[in-house]
Design an enzyme around this catalytic site. Structure first.
Site, PDB file in Angstrom:
ATOM      1  N   ASP A  24       0.819  -1.231   0.000  1.00  0.00           N
ATOM      2  CA  ASP A  24       0.000   0.000   0.000  1.00  0.00           C
ATOM      3  C   ASP A  24       0.847   1.272   0.000  1.00  0.00           C
ATOM      4  O   ASP A  24       0.575   2.213  -0.741  1.00  0.00           O
ATOM      5  CB  ASP A  24      -1.075   0.017   1.112  1.00  0.00           C
ATOM      6  CG  ASP A  24      -0.559  -0.082   2.541  1.00  0.00           C
ATOM      7  OD1 ASP A  24       0.651  -0.316   2.731  1.00  0.00           O
ATOM      8  OD2 ASP A  24      -1.391   0.081   3.466  1.00  0.00           O
ATOM      9  N   GLY A 111      -2.869  -8.100  14.760  1.00  0.00           N
ATOM     10  CA  GLY A 111      -2.663  -7.778  13.348  1.00  0.00           C
ATOM     11  C   GLY A 111      -3.965  -7.720  12.563  1.00  0.00           C
ATOM     12  O   GLY A 111      -3.977  -7.896  11.349  1.00  0.00           O
ATOM     13  N   ASP A 159      -5.776  -0.242   5.892  1.00  0.00           N
ATOM     14  CA  ASP A 159      -6.611  -0.674   7.012  1.00  0.00           C
ATOM     15  C   ASP A 159      -7.819   0.247   7.225  1.00  0.00           C
ATOM     16  O   ASP A 159      -8.940  -0.214   7.446  1.00  0.00           O
ATOM     17  CB  ASP A 159      -5.772  -0.733   8.304  1.00  0.00           C
ATOM     18  CG  ASP A 159      -4.540  -1.616   8.144  1.00  0.00           C
ATOM     19  OD1 ASP A 159      -4.511  -2.414   7.188  1.00  0.00           O
ATOM     20  OD2 ASP A 159      -3.616  -1.495   8.955  1.00  0.00           O
TER      21      ASP A 159
HETATM   22  C1  GLA Z   1       0.040  -2.581   8.443  1.00  0.00           C
HETATM   23  C2  GLA Z   1      -0.242  -1.172   7.891  1.00  0.00           C
HETATM   24  C3  GLA Z   1      -0.865  -1.243   6.502  1.00  0.00           C
HETATM   25  C4  GLA Z   1      -0.033  -2.132   5.569  1.00  0.00           C
HETATM   26  C5  GLA Z   1       0.263  -3.475   6.243  1.00  0.00           C
HETATM   27  C6  GLA Z   1       1.180  -4.343   5.421  1.00  0.00           C
HETATM   28  O1  GLA Z   1      -1.156  -3.243   8.681  1.00  0.00           O
HETATM   29  O2  GLA Z   1      -1.114  -0.478   8.755  1.00  0.00           O
HETATM   30  O3  GLA Z   1      -1.002   0.045   5.973  1.00  0.00           O
HETATM   31  O4  GLA Z   1       1.144  -1.494   5.176  1.00  0.00           O
HETATM   32  O5  GLA Z   1       0.846  -3.309   7.521  1.00  0.00           O
HETATM   33  O6  GLA Z   1       0.573  -4.726   4.237  1.00  0.00           O
END
Ligand code: GLA
Length: 376
Positions: A24, A111, A159
């Site tokens: 992202d 996560g 996210d």
């Molecule tokens: C975390 C970050 C996201 C993305 C993921 C890896 O969740 O908040 O923006 O970069 O890691 O894909």
């Protein structure tokens, strides 16, 4: 004063990312789903500019004026909603005071983006209470800004975007270069996505996350010296990368290779899902994990054990870590009638090897944030 007869309840979901990890912030593609685990807020408007916040998951109360929003060292959970209120006001939205009580069932540190969910639910609640209608893309961007600038975590947009815009039974394909997006129907009949929480939280996550971002930027800078049209890894394909391999430090080359191949895997996944080809999708999940482990180096022994053991169990088409890495969850694509056996075997194997009891969450793709109607 709070207006007790005006209580309203809002929700925002957590997420798992099906594929497209660490792409992202490289202007790439991602394919997350919003999940059943969510954060709710019970919200009462006030007639003044005071905000009082409590959480059923964390101790302490935050009380402040919308005219003076400062981060707190004590109630750190409160910095997420505070940052959002600040960002909304800086964007010109005039908010009214409120009493907010948060509650949630997204495993913290698992996560699954409890931070994005608390941000998005705050934005939706505060805007709605203040009678303001805002676009979901703008809400996502302001929540991301709050996390970057107020909380101090340099996350990408994925996210917040999926928490605001998820759709039941769909994954959201987001192009993080221009924020165009499309709902991708999921042909998962007979199969389930099962998240498995390693229950390890490595403190490495934020320092290593920022380091990966810097390594990607360093790669782009080098390649752009030769190809000036390149402004992000989205503009680089495997051929260009190979061509300039010798100019790049080995570790930078590997980071770039992960991002470039991962963006391609998202494209291939969307084709596979459009074709209803879950076997292909499963293979792409496995390739994604290998790349995150070897090239991007954001996995950890516990996540690798979960993925390797999952692939030994009957009815599993694919498995990978999901989210930022260094702990948190894996996701596996599992045949529905094998799910019970999968969870049993996984718990046993993981316990034997690590001494940790994992947790499992079936991930049904759900709708993004909104108000819960018919509740009082
Ligand atoms: C975390 C970050 C996201 C993305 C993921 C890896 O969740 O908040 O923006 O970069 O890691 O894909």
């Amino acid at each position: 004063m709070p207006q007790r007869d005006k209580r309203r309840i809002f929700r925002a979901p957590g997420r798992v990312n099906l594929i497209g990890e660490h792409t992202d912030y490289n202007q790439g593609l991602v394919l997350p789903i919003a999940v059943e685990q969510e954060i709710r807020v019970s919200a009462l408007p006030r007639t003044d500019r005071v905000v009082i916040m409590r959480s059923k998951n964390f101790p302490g109360e935050c009380s402040f004026s919308l005219d003076n929003i400062e981060p707190s060292k004590k109630e750190r959970w409160g910095n997420y909603p505070k940052g959002v209120m600040k960002a909304l006001q800086e964007a010109g939205y005039r908010l009214g005071g409120a009493e907010l009580e948060f509650d949630g069932n997204i495993p913290a540190g698992g996560g699954m983006s409890s931070s994005a969910a608390i941000e998005v639910v705050t934005a939706v609640a505060m805007l709605t209470l203040s009678g303001i209608v805002a676009d979901s893309v703008e809400i996502s961007l302001l929540c991301q800004r709050a996390e970057n600038e107020f909380v101090g975590v340099n996350c990408g947009i994925m996210d917040q975007f999926i928490s605001a815009m998820g759709k039941k039974d769909h994954a959201l394909l987001i192009d993080c270069r221009d924020l165009s997006h499309r709902q991708v129907p999921l042909p998962f009949s007979g199969y389930k996505i099962i998240a498995c929480n390693s229950r390890v939280k490595h403190s490495l996550i934020s320092s290593e996350y920022n380091k990966r971002r810097e390594e990607c930027t360093a790669g782009v800078k080098k390649i752009a010296e030769k190809v000036p049209t390149v402004s992000s890894l989205r503009d680089v394909d495997e051929k260009i990368l190979e061509q300039y391999k010798d100019m790049l430090e080995k570790v930078i080359f590997k980071r770039c290779r992960h991002v470039i191949t991962e963006i391609d895997r998202v494209c291939q996944t969307v084709i596979a899902l459009d074709d209803g080809d879950l076997i292909r999708f499963g293979k792409l999940m496995n390739e994604s994990h290998t790349s995150l482990k070897n090239d991007y180096e954001v996995s950890c022994p516990e996540l690798d054990i979960l993925v390797e053991r999952a692939l030994e169990i009957e009815g599993v088409l694919g498995s990978r870590m999901t989210g930022g890495g260094f702990g948190g969850c894996t996701i596996s694509l599992v045949q529905e009638d094998c799910v019970d056996n999968f969870c049993r075997m996984m718990a046993e194997k993981y316990m034997t090897e690590t001494g940790i009891t994992p947790e499992f969450y079936p991930c049904r793709p759900m709708d993004g944030a909104g108000e819960l109607m018919g509740t009082d």
